[in-house]
Write a protein that holds these residues in place. Structure first.
Motif, short mmCIF file in Angstrom:
data_model
loop_
_atom_site.label_atom_id
_atom_site.label_comp_id
_atom_site.label_asym_id
_atom_site.label_seq_id
_atom_site.Cartn_x
_atom_site.Cartn_y
_atom_site.Cartn_z
N UNK A 105 0.85 -1.18 0.00
CA UNK A 105 0.00 0.00 0.00
C UNK A 105 0.89 1.24 0.00
N UNK A 106 0.56 2.18 -0.89
CA UNK A 106 1.31 3.42 -1.02
C UNK A 106 0.36 4.60 -0.80
N UNK A 107 0.15 5.02 0.44
CA UNK A 107 -0.69 6.22 0.67
C UNK A 107 0.03 7.45 0.12
N UNK A 108 -0.74 8.37 -0.45
CA UNK A 108 -0.11 9.57 -0.98
C UNK A 108 -1.03 10.78 -0.82
N UNK A 109 -0.44 11.95 -0.95
CA UNK A 109 -1.17 13.20 -0.84
C UNK A 109 -1.26 13.82 -2.22
N UNK A 153 4.38 12.28 -1.25
CA UNK A 153 3.79 13.35 -2.05
C UNK A 153 3.45 12.82 -3.44
N UNK A 154 2.73 13.62 -4.20
CA UNK A 154 2.37 13.22 -5.57
C UNK A 154 3.62 13.02 -6.42
N UNK A 155 4.57 13.93 -6.30
CA UNK A 155 5.79 13.82 -7.09
C UNK A 155 6.59 12.58 -6.71
N UNK A 156 6.61 12.27 -5.42
CA UNK A 156 7.32 11.06 -4.99
C UNK A 156 6.64 9.81 -5.53
#
Length: 253
Positions: A105-109, A153-156
């Motif tokens: 799972x990769x939670x992101x903003x 983050x989105x970029x990450x």
């Protein structure tokens, strides 16, 4: 039969040690007694049938009876990249997708993420998410516990997309592309020596912006539709994962 994950060092040779919350669950909830059998896994490469030898308040020791096959994991590795949703929705996603077979799972903003990311509180949230994944993996009789990463983050997140063999972004405005042909193609050209890796990207309650979708596509993601109905953010990941598992023969043949 009760199943527990233990640290690799607690499953050594022909002995198993169960401590902490799991020991408490066995002793206080399950009323376990010497002679009863349980299943223990180190979450890596070993799973055994064990017979309880001694029971204490904070420690249960067991003797290995036999080795069990590690054959419960899916033939496809699926990562769920989920924009942080409100409330306890991510807990639901983690629990249900773990049962279905997700590996990571990769939670992101993202731009429309409503949740205020608080790094100070994130340690406790991450601990809870991992506990939920562990319990769901035990309930589903899996051999491994999915990995849950720190929110990025989105970029990450975009930088992680090339690690997958196939990346899919679930987009409610996508009308032309179904991901079934993509799954068939990915299945036919699976990588040598390992399971194919598929990443499913799901946006927040307000959806992803057109700019974000464009950036994801430029990074190698395929924009796909989950049908003509609009799904909630916590439903989309489960629906996509269920479709992937079906296409790979993981839903009963």
């Amino acid at each position: 039969m009760q199943r527990y994950f233990v640290a690799p060092e607690e499953l050594a040779g022909d002995r198993v040690r169960i401590t902490g919350d799991d020991a408490h669950h066995l002793v206080k909830v399950m009323r376990a007694e010497p002679g009863e059998e349980i299943i223990c896994s180190n979450g890596l490469d070993r799973e055994v049938l064990a017979r309880i030898a001694s029971v204490d308040r904070n420690l249960v020791e067991a003797q290995v009876v036999s080795e069990l096959p590690m054959d419960r994991e899916a033939g496809v590795e699926v990562w769920i990249a989920q924009s942080l949703p409100k409330g306890d929705k991510l807990e639901t996603v983690i629990q249900k997708c773990t049962e279905l077979g997700a590996d990571r799972f990769l939670p992101f903003v993202s731009e429309r993420t409503v949740v205020q990311y608080d790094e100070k509180k994130e340690g406790k949230r991450l601990e809870r998410w991992r506990k939920i994944a562990k319990e769901a993996a035990e309930q589903a009789h899996r051999n491994r516990i999915p990995d849950i990463g720190q929110p990025v983050s989105w970029k990450q997140l975009l930088k992680l997309l090339p690690e997958a063999d196939l990346s899919l972004i679930c987009y409610e405005k996508e009308s032309g592309l179904s991901f079934r042909p993509l799954l068939a193609e990915a299945r036919s050209r699976g990588p040598e020596g390992r399971r194919p890796r598929i990443l499913v990207l799901v946006g927040p309650e307000g959806g992803l912006t057109e700019k974000e979708v464009s950036e994801a596509v430029q990074a190698g993601c395929h924009s796909v539709s989950l049908g003509r109905r609009i799904l909630r953010t916590e439903t989309a990941a489960m629906a996509a994962l269920g479709c992937i598992m079906y296409e790979y023969g993981e839903m009963g043949g």
